[in-house]
Design a protein around this motif. Structure first.
Motif, PDB file in Angstrom:
ATOM      1  N   ILE A  71     -17.578 -15.509  -8.874  1.00 40.17           N
ATOM      2  CA  ILE A  71     -16.833 -16.629  -8.295  1.00 40.17           C
ATOM      3  C   ILE A  71     -15.525 -16.839  -9.059  1.00 40.17           C
ATOM      4  O   ILE A  71     -14.468 -17.055  -8.456  1.00 40.17           O
ATOM      5  N   LYS A  72     -15.576 -16.745 -10.382  1.00 42.96           N
ATOM      6  CA  LYS A  72     -14.368 -16.917 -11.199  1.00 42.96           C
ATOM      7  C   LYS A  72     -13.347 -15.839 -10.890  1.00 42.96           C
ATOM      8  O   LYS A  72     -12.143 -16.120 -10.774  1.00 42.96           O
ATOM      9  N   VAL A  73     -13.800 -14.592 -10.742  1.00 46.68           N
ATOM     10  CA  VAL A  73     -12.885 -13.486 -10.432  1.00 46.68           C
ATOM     11  C   VAL A  73     -12.272 -13.683  -9.044  1.00 46.68           C
ATOM     12  O   VAL A  73     -11.059 -13.503  -8.860  1.00 46.68           O
ATOM     13  N   LEU A  74     -13.103 -14.062  -8.075  1.00 49.39           N
ATOM     14  CA  LEU A  74     -12.591 -14.312  -6.728  1.00 49.39           C
ATOM     15  C   LEU A  74     -11.565 -15.448  -6.736  1.00 49.39           C
ATOM     16  O   LEU A  74     -10.525 -15.356  -6.080  1.00 49.39           O
ATOM     17  N   ALA A  75     -11.839 -16.507  -7.487  1.00 51.94           N
ATOM     18  CA  ALA A  75     -10.910 -17.640  -7.569  1.00 51.94           C
ATOM     19  C   ALA A  75      -9.606 -17.223  -8.230  1.00 51.94           C
ATOM     20  O   ALA A  75      -8.519 -17.590  -7.762  1.00 51.94           O
ATOM     21  N   GLU A  76      -9.703 -16.453  -9.306  1.00 52.99           N
ATOM     22  CA  GLU A  76      -8.497 -15.982 -10.010  1.00 52.99           C
ATOM     23  C   GLU A  76      -7.590 -15.192  -9.083  1.00 52.99           C
ATOM     24  O   GLU A  76      -6.368 -15.269  -9.177  1.00 52.99           O
ATOM     25  N   ASN A  77      -8.191 -14.415  -8.206  1.00 50.90           N
ATOM     26  CA  ASN A  77      -7.421 -13.570  -7.296  1.00 50.90           C
ATOM     27  C   ASN A  77      -7.148 -14.233  -5.943  1.00 50.90           C
ATOM     28  O   ASN A  77      -6.635 -13.590  -5.034  1.00 50.90           O
ATOM     29  N   GLY A  78      -7.513 -15.519  -5.824  1.00 54.00           N
ATOM     30  CA  GLY A  78      -7.274 -16.244  -4.572  1.00 54.00           C
ATOM     31  C   GLY A  78      -8.086 -15.703  -3.413  1.00 54.00           C
ATOM     32  O   GLY A  78      -7.624 -15.697  -2.274  1.00 54.00           O
ATOM     33  N   ASN A 100     -11.741 -26.482   3.555  1.00 54.77           N
ATOM     34  CA  ASN A 100     -10.534 -27.284   3.426  1.00 54.77           C
ATOM     35  C   ASN A 100     -10.060 -27.314   1.973  1.00 54.77           C
ATOM     36  O   ASN A 100      -8.870 -27.195   1.689  1.00 54.77           O
ATOM     37  N   VAL A 101     -10.993 -27.463   1.048  1.00 56.52           N
ATOM     38  CA  VAL A 101     -10.653 -27.496  -0.377  1.00 56.52           C
ATOM     39  C   VAL A 101     -10.093 -26.145  -0.818  1.00 56.52           C
ATOM     40  O   VAL A 101      -9.138 -26.084  -1.607  1.00 56.52           O
ATOM     41  N   LEU A 102     -10.650 -25.047  -0.315  1.00 55.38           N
ATOM     42  CA  LEU A 102     -10.209 -23.713  -0.716  1.00 55.38           C
ATOM     43  C   LEU A 102      -8.786 -23.407  -0.277  1.00 55.38           C
ATOM     44  O   LEU A 102      -8.128 -22.554  -0.879  1.00 55.38           O
ATOM     45  N   THR A 103      -8.307 -24.085   0.774  1.00 58.67           N
ATOM     46  CA  THR A 103      -6.954 -23.830   1.252  1.00 58.67           C
ATOM     47  C   THR A 103      -5.903 -24.671   0.528  1.00 58.67           C
ATOM     48  O   THR A 103      -4.712 -24.465   0.716  1.00 58.67           O
ATOM     49  N   ARG A 104      -6.332 -25.615  -0.280  1.00 57.50           N
ATOM     50  CA  ARG A 104      -5.384 -26.458  -1.018  1.00 57.50           C
ATOM     51  C   ARG A 104      -4.845 -25.724  -2.237  1.00 57.50           C
ATOM     52  O   ARG A 104      -5.450 -24.776  -2.725  1.00 57.50           O
ATOM     53  N   ASP A 105      -3.707 -26.207  -2.719  1.00 53.82           N
ATOM     54  CA  ASP A 105      -3.107 -25.663  -3.933  1.00 53.82           C
ATOM     55  C   ASP A 105      -3.805 -26.243  -5.151  1.00 53.82           C
ATOM     56  O   ASP A 105      -3.570 -27.388  -5.532  1.00 53.82           O
ATOM     57  N   LYS A 106      -4.691 -25.472  -5.743  1.00 47.08           N
ATOM     58  CA  LYS A 106      -5.383 -25.882  -6.962  1.00 47.08           C
ATOM     59  C   LYS A 106      -5.373 -24.701  -7.903  1.00 47.08           C
ATOM     60  O   LYS A 106      -5.285 -23.551  -7.494  1.00 47.08           O
ATOM     61  N   ALA A 107      -5.499 -25.000  -9.182  1.00 52.18           N
ATOM     62  CA  ALA A 107      -5.561 -23.943 -10.182  1.00 52.18           C
ATOM     63  C   ALA A 107      -6.842 -23.133  -9.963  1.00 52.18           C
ATOM     64  O   ALA A 107      -7.889 -23.695  -9.617  1.00 52.18           O
TER      65      ALA A 107
END
Length: 177
Positions: free
Chosen positions: A77-84, A46-53
């Motif tokens: 994890i940082k690279v995956l987060a950067e690329n959504g 649920n958190v991953l689908t929200r609009d967050k930086a």
């Protein structure tokens, strides 16, 4: 599903190549498995689908994982987060595991039989499959009484159906053609 695989494959391959070059495959496998479980958690999903930086998502994810991720795992994890792409982490872990078994020249074979196989029968089947596949075979045996007799062996793309119902179905197709 195939889109997830297409997106996840480069990350899995990069992580695997890094793990191999650092002789750290088991640790990476454990990290990815744990991170995959975190990503599949309902609250985290649920958190991953929200609009967050991206930085905020990565920091949150890394904090939840705690000491389970080393510095390199945190970088992934940082690279995956950067690329959504944090949501594809379970598929990355699965592809990593596939690459690991391929690298180790192993294959998992699922054996579904009508009755329990003895240790001797399992050993004979394993040896036979190892000769045919030129790999070490890990058998996963289960029982399905509805098969009547015989077994179905699935190893990767190979399917061997020696069940009574399978033979009857093939005979029926032959007679109809």
């Amino acid at each position: 599903m195939s889109e997830l695989t297409t997106v996840a494959r480069p990350y899995a391959r990069a992580a695997f190549e890094f793990a191999v070059s650092n002789n750290n495959i088991e640790a990476w496998s454990a990290m990815l498995f744990f991170a995959s479980e975190v990503a599949q958690d309902a609250t985290m999903a649920n958190v991953l689908t929200r609009d967050k930086a991206p930085q905020e998502l990565a920091e949150l994810f890394i904090n939840v994982c705690g000491d389970q991720l080393d510095e390199n795992g945190q970088n992934l994890i940082k690279v995956l987060a950067e690329n959504g792409r944090l949501s594809v982490l379970p598929r990355v872990a699965q592809l990593f595991a596939d690459l690991e078994t391929e690298y180790k020249k192993e294959v998992d074979a699922d054996v579904v039989s009508a009755y329990a196989l003895s240790k001797e029968q399992q050993k004979e089947l394993s040896v036979s499959l190892e000769k045919r596949l030129a790999r070490k075979v890990n058998l996963n045996c289960s029982i399905d009484k509805s098969l009547i007799a015989g077994m179905v062996v699935t190893a990767g793309d190979l399917v061997i159906d020696s069940t009574a119902s399978g033979q009857l179905t093939r005979l029926s197709h032959i007679l109809q053609s």
